[in-house]
Design an enzyme around this catalytic site. Structure first.
Site, mmCIF file in Angstrom:
data_model
loop_
_atom_site.group_PDB
_atom_site.id
_atom_site.type_symbol
_atom_site.label_atom_id
_atom_site.label_comp_id
_atom_site.label_asym_id
_atom_site.label_seq_id
_atom_site.Cartn_x
_atom_site.Cartn_y
_atom_site.Cartn_z
ATOM 1 C CG HIS A 184 -0.322 0.016 2.550
ATOM 2 N ND1 HIS A 184 0.212 -1.209 3.087
ATOM 3 C CD2 HIS A 184 0.090 0.843 3.545
ATOM 4 C CE1 HIS A 184 0.932 -1.214 4.227
ATOM 5 N NE2 HIS A 184 0.807 0.309 4.375
ATOM 6 N N GLY A 234 11.777 -4.906 4.035
ATOM 7 C CA GLY A 234 10.743 -6.156 3.844
ATOM 8 C C GLY A 234 10.887 -6.708 2.558
ATOM 9 C CD GLU A 235 8.640 -3.511 1.106
ATOM 10 O OE1 GLU A 235 7.542 -3.425 1.606
ATOM 11 O OE2 GLU A 235 9.682 -2.973 1.482
ATOM 12 N N GLY A 268 7.392 0.722 2.303
ATOM 13 C CA GLY A 268 7.640 1.834 2.893
ATOM 14 C C GLY A 268 9.172 2.296 3.001
ATOM 15 C CB SER A 269 11.750 0.734 5.050
ATOM 16 O OG SER A 269 11.788 -0.543 5.058
ATOM 17 C CG HIS A 274 30.653 -3.876 -7.950
ATOM 18 N ND1 HIS A 274 31.246 -3.170 -6.963
ATOM 19 C CD2 HIS A 274 31.364 -3.244 -8.990
ATOM 20 C CE1 HIS A 274 32.173 -2.298 -7.473
ATOM 21 N NE2 HIS A 274 32.219 -2.514 -8.833
#
Length: 162
Positions: free
Chosen positions: A9, A75-76, A71-72, A103
Site C-alpha cells: 500500500h 521487507g520487500e 515503505g522502507s 558488482h
C-alpha cells in the site's frame, strides 16, 4: 526489457507512475500487485511473485529485471531474496543502483517509497536498468559463491560454518 514490479500500500501511487514511465521507455511491465489500496495488505507474496517472474524469465532467456518497493524497501528486499536465483539489492541513490548491477548483477532492486520522491526513485530505477553487469572475474566468482551456498548450504573451500 520485461520489468516485474510489486509493492504494498505504501508504494501503490508510485507504481502507477512507474508503470507509465517504464512503458513509455519501451519496457513490458508485469505488475504483481496490489491492484487496489488496502492499508493492511501484506507485501511478501507480491514481492516473491515479482522475483519469481524475473528468475523464470531470465532462465528462459528473456531479458528481465524486477523492482519492488514499500515503505522502507527492507521487507520487500528480504521477500524477493527468498526466491532462489533472485539477487535483490536495496537502493537509496544513483551509486547503489549502478553498483547493484555492476558488482552484484542484481536482478531485482528494492526502494523505500516513503524514503524518496517519485522523481528520485524513478532516477534510481532508470540507472539500474541502464547499467550492465561488469563481468569482472572477482564479481563473477562472488556471485557463483552465493549461488553455490543457495544450492548446497556451503561454499567449497571457504570455511562456511556448519
Amino acid at each position: 526489457m520485461r520489468i516485474h514490479i510489486a509493492t504494498d500500500h505504501a508504494g501503490l501511487d508510485f507504481s502507477t507512475h512507474l508503470k507509465q514511465h517504464l512503458a513509455e521507455a519501451g519496457h513490458e511491465v508485469i505488475d504483481h500487485g496490489p491492484q487496489s489500496y488496502d492499508p493492511i495488505d501484506d507485501y511478501p507474496a507480491f514481492c516473491i511473485n515479482a522475483a519469481k517472474g524475473v528468475v523464470a524469465d531470465q532462465q528462459a532467456g528473456v531479458e528481465a529485471l524486477g523492482i519492488v518497493f514499500g515503505g522502507s524497501g527492507n521487507g520487500e528486499q528480504i521477500a524477493a531474496n527468498k526466491v532462489t536465483g533472485a539477487r535483490a539489492a536495496l537502493v537509496w541513490n544513483d551509486s547503489t543502483a549502478k553498483l547493484a548491477r555492476q558488482h552484484n548483477d542484481a536482478n531485482v532492486i528494492s526502494i523505500g517509497a516513503r524514503q524518496h520522491t517519485v522523481d528520485e526513485a524513478t532516477a534510481f530505477i532508470d540507472a539500474f536498468i541502464a547499467e550492465p553487469f561488469s563481468e569482472e572475474e572477482r564479481h563473477v566468482r562472488r556471485i557463483a559463491q552465493l549461488a553455490e551456498f543457495e544450492a548446497t548450504g556451503d561454499i567449497a573451500g571457504k570455511n562456511v560454518d556448519h
